[in-house]
Write an enzyme that holds these catalytic residues in place. Sequence first.
Site, mmCIF file in Angstrom:
data_model
loop_
_atom_site.group_PDB
_atom_site.id
_atom_site.type_symbol
_atom_site.label_atom_id
_atom_site.label_comp_id
_atom_site.label_asym_id
_atom_site.label_seq_id
_atom_site.Cartn_x
_atom_site.Cartn_y
_atom_site.Cartn_z
ATOM 1 C CG HIS A 1 -1.893 -1.145 1.229
ATOM 2 N ND1 HIS A 1 -2.411 -1.685 2.387
ATOM 3 C CD2 HIS A 1 -2.428 -1.880 0.222
ATOM 4 C CE1 HIS A 1 -3.215 -2.690 2.104
ATOM 5 N NE2 HIS A 1 -3.232 -2.848 0.791
HETATM 6 C C1 LIG Z 1 -0.251 -7.677 -4.688
HETATM 7 C C2 LIG Z 1 -1.159 -6.558 -4.280
HETATM 8 C C3 LIG Z 1 -2.262 -6.826 -3.462
HETATM 9 C C4 LIG Z 1 -3.113 -5.787 -3.082
HETATM 10 N N1 LIG Z 1 -4.259 -6.079 -2.403
HETATM 11 C C5 LIG Z 1 -5.189 -5.111 -2.208
HETATM 12 C C6 LIG Z 1 -6.486 -5.412 -1.710
HETATM 13 O O1 LIG Z 1 -6.824 -6.561 -1.442
HETATM 14 N N2 LIG Z 1 -7.364 -4.393 -1.547
HETATM 15 C C7 LIG Z 1 -7.048 -3.096 -1.840
HETATM 16 O O2 LIG Z 1 -7.878 -2.200 -1.639
HETATM 17 N N3 LIG Z 1 -5.812 -2.784 -2.307
HETATM 18 C C8 LIG Z 1 -4.906 -3.747 -2.542
HETATM 19 N N4 LIG Z 1 -3.708 -3.441 -3.098
HETATM 20 C C9 LIG Z 1 -3.390 -2.019 -3.343
HETATM 21 C C10 LIG Z 1 -4.170 -1.401 -4.506
HETATM 22 O O3 LIG Z 1 -4.378 -2.339 -5.545
HETATM 23 C C11 LIG Z 1 -3.396 -0.178 -5.018
HETATM 24 O O4 LIG Z 1 -3.233 0.759 -3.961
HETATM 25 C C12 LIG Z 1 -4.107 0.547 -6.145
HETATM 26 O O5 LIG Z 1 -4.393 -0.345 -7.191
HETATM 27 C C13 LIG Z 1 -3.224 1.690 -6.652
HETATM 28 O O6 LIG Z 1 -3.842 2.322 -7.736
HETATM 29 P P1 LIG Z 1 -3.049 3.380 -8.628
HETATM 30 O O7 LIG Z 1 -4.010 3.865 -9.635
HETATM 31 O O8 LIG Z 1 -2.410 4.374 -7.728
HETATM 32 O O9 LIG Z 1 -1.849 2.573 -9.310
HETATM 33 P P2 LIG Z 1 -1.870 1.236 -10.168
HETATM 34 O O10 LIG Z 1 -3.186 0.544 -10.049
HETATM 35 O O11 LIG Z 1 -0.657 0.486 -9.793
HETATM 36 O O12 LIG Z 1 -1.791 1.730 -11.678
HETATM 37 C C14 LIG Z 1 -0.704 2.355 -12.279
HETATM 38 C C15 LIG Z 1 -0.697 1.965 -13.740
HETATM 39 O O13 LIG Z 1 0.133 2.865 -14.461
HETATM 40 C C16 LIG Z 1 0.961 2.139 -15.340
HETATM 41 N N5 LIG Z 1 2.159 2.940 -15.566
HETATM 42 C C17 LIG Z 1 3.037 3.332 -14.630
HETATM 43 N N6 LIG Z 1 3.996 4.093 -15.175
HETATM 44 C C18 LIG Z 1 3.723 4.188 -16.492
HETATM 45 C C19 LIG Z 1 4.371 4.847 -17.556
HETATM 46 N N7 LIG Z 1 5.466 5.564 -17.384
HETATM 47 N N8 LIG Z 1 3.816 4.718 -18.806
HETATM 48 C C20 LIG Z 1 2.677 3.999 -19.001
HETATM 49 N N9 LIG Z 1 2.034 3.352 -17.991
HETATM 50 C C21 LIG Z 1 2.548 3.448 -16.747
HETATM 51 C C22 LIG Z 1 1.229 0.850 -14.596
HETATM 52 O O14 LIG Z 1 1.687 -0.175 -15.457
HETATM 53 C C23 LIG Z 1 -0.124 0.574 -13.973
HETATM 54 O O15 LIG Z 1 -0.967 -0.152 -14.832
HETATM 55 C C24 LIG Z 1 -2.828 -4.446 -3.486
HETATM 56 C C25 LIG Z 1 -1.723 -4.181 -4.304
HETATM 57 C C26 LIG Z 1 -0.900 -5.218 -4.707
HETATM 58 C C27 LIG Z 1 0.277 -4.906 -5.593
#
Ligand SMILES: Cc1cc2nc3c(=O)[nH]c(=O)nc-3n(C[C@H](O)[C@H](O)[C@H](O)COP(=O)(O)OP(=O)(O)OC[C@H]3O[C@@H](n4cnc5c(N)ncnc54)[C@H](O)[C@@H]3O)c2cc1C
Length: 525
Positions: A465
């Site tokens: 997280h």
């Molecule tokens: C293994 C795991 C288990 C988890 N379990 C839970 C759970 O059970 N419940 C819960 O609420 N949360 C959980 N989380 C946390 C939650 O999923 C994340 O906090 C949330 O998805 C983050 O969202 P985000 O939009 O910030 O980033 P992300 O969902 O990580 O999205 C970022 C995206 O941007 C893309 N990207 C990054 N840089 C670039 C670039 N330069 N060019 C093009 N694309 C790019 C990445 O490839 C990715 O697809 C978990 C996370 C993980 C890794």
Amino acid sequence: MTSCDHLIVGAGSAGCVLAHRLSADPARRVVLIEAGPADSSPFISMPAGLAQLVNMPGVNWSYQTEPEPGLNGRRLWWPRGKVLGGSSSINAMCYIRGQREDYDGWAGAGCPGWSYEEVLPYFRQSEDQARGADAYHGTGGPLAVSDLRYRNVLSETFLAAGRELGIALNADFNGATQLGLGWYQVTQRDGRRCSAAAGYLKPVRGRPNLSVLTGALATRVVVDGGRAVAVEVRRGRVVERIEAGAVTLAGGAVNSPQLLLLSGIGPAADLEALGIPVVADLPGVGANLQDHLDYCTLVKATQPVTYDFGKLGEAWVGLRYLLTRGGPGSSNIAEAGGFLTTPRARDGRADVQLHFVPAQLDDHGRNRLPGHGYTFHCCVLRPKSRGRLTLASGDPTAAPRIFANYLAEPDDAATLIAGLKLVREIAAARAFDPYRGEELFPGAAVRSDAEFLAAIRAKAETIYHPVGTCRMGQGPDAVVDLRLRVHGVEGLSVVDASVMPTLVSGNTNAPTIMIAERAAEWLDA
Ligand SMILES: Cc1cc2nc3c(=O)[nH]c(=O)nc-3n(C[C@H](O)[C@H](O)[C@H](O)COP(=O)(O)OP(=O)(O)OC[C@H]3O[C@@H](n4cnc5c(N)ncnc54)[C@H](O)[C@@H]3O)c2cc1C
């Protein structure tokens, strides 16, 4: 594809929400770029497939922290989704929002407008709650939230153990109170994972004004005259420049600050040291890193009732799931859990979270142990330690350096130790008598605080997280303002988990989706 009205970097939890909402206006041309591939693997849609995803490098950034001084110099593995849906395509699907006080705390500490009452409508708007709507929950939103279709007998046992100890059973961690033990609700529809890509992106992929580019790495935001005007994108060996009326970074807590730094937006001295021309001197980029550090207490089971199936059993689970959309294949594995107050909690708020796993979990499930067992995750909900993230080099394909700085504040270790003692009490309850074997980690010999601390330093891991690296706020260390616009650069926003000023008391997917739902209204204006 050379120009658009709005370019979104990253098709993760936040990016898919933004693409859905912003492309609702047919007059706006939206481009969503994603470094990873399409989310076509069956291990993504089948919930229990998450156990396989840890070994699928193609959909994971697989970061590593720098050697952590508080953890015996170990480098921790940080999985982050690199696929449509981002981390919501590889996560454990637990649907948790955090505590009312988290958001009221944001509002009270320089982020007015982000109190619980003000964010609740966006949680409800995002949600399609299988139990129906009420004061806390919504229906008809893109994110399906439901109860599990299948529950392991050991998860039932875990809750029975809690009852035995007088711990309240909580039927809704996202309702009036978070306290107690209970079943997690999950982001699933009809027994399938409802990632942000499945819930938000898939239904709108056919819109003619929305282009989704996969396998496309954003390498730099081009700023001209103080305004973001384009993004450089690398696909294979080809680098192209996409002009955009507005740019939003949704790359997550690791990649969004990395891309800002690569674009010359960050601490001036750090950028100059790497020869990156400074576009905006923002000292907060990459700072304020916070994460949930977690310890897994692992107990061997004397009966073969766990999810440690072995290869043949896994094949049967997969087949049963294909035929029925049910059985263990529909389980998120971390079925039950809860929020407890340790004796250190002074304000009545839960200070630790448990995830109970009816399987042996070592090294994120990458180390498969023989036999059967069950695991109690325990993490500190509001750590005081702060880390940071910097560039290793100006090469956009190089991973950034992550200094999580776990346990830098002694209170974090003290609370985790108190949490592990609560886990011991639950594990010792009579309900577990028919199943309890040897405690493998930390091991029955570990009893004193010093012994628990040594065990934590030797084996604690992230529970995934990370937040805070592009903190919203108004002071000199803030990166984005209260509407998530980057300070000092026009036409550039960050919308993802990185903007949280402090870590919420729970899992971070739903809060990130809420943030994107809110931001979409402002970006739409
Ligand atoms: C293994 C795991 C288990 C988890 N379990 C839970 C759970 O059970 N419940 C819960 O609420 N949360 C959980 N989380 C946390 C939650 O999923 C994340 O906090 C949330 O998805 C983050 O969202 P985000 O939009 O910030 O980033 P992300 O969902 O990580 O999205 C970022 C995206 O941007 C893309 N990207 C990054 N840089 C670039 C670039 N330069 N060019 C093009 N694309 C790019 C990445 O490839 C990715 O697809 C978990 C996370 C993980 C890794």
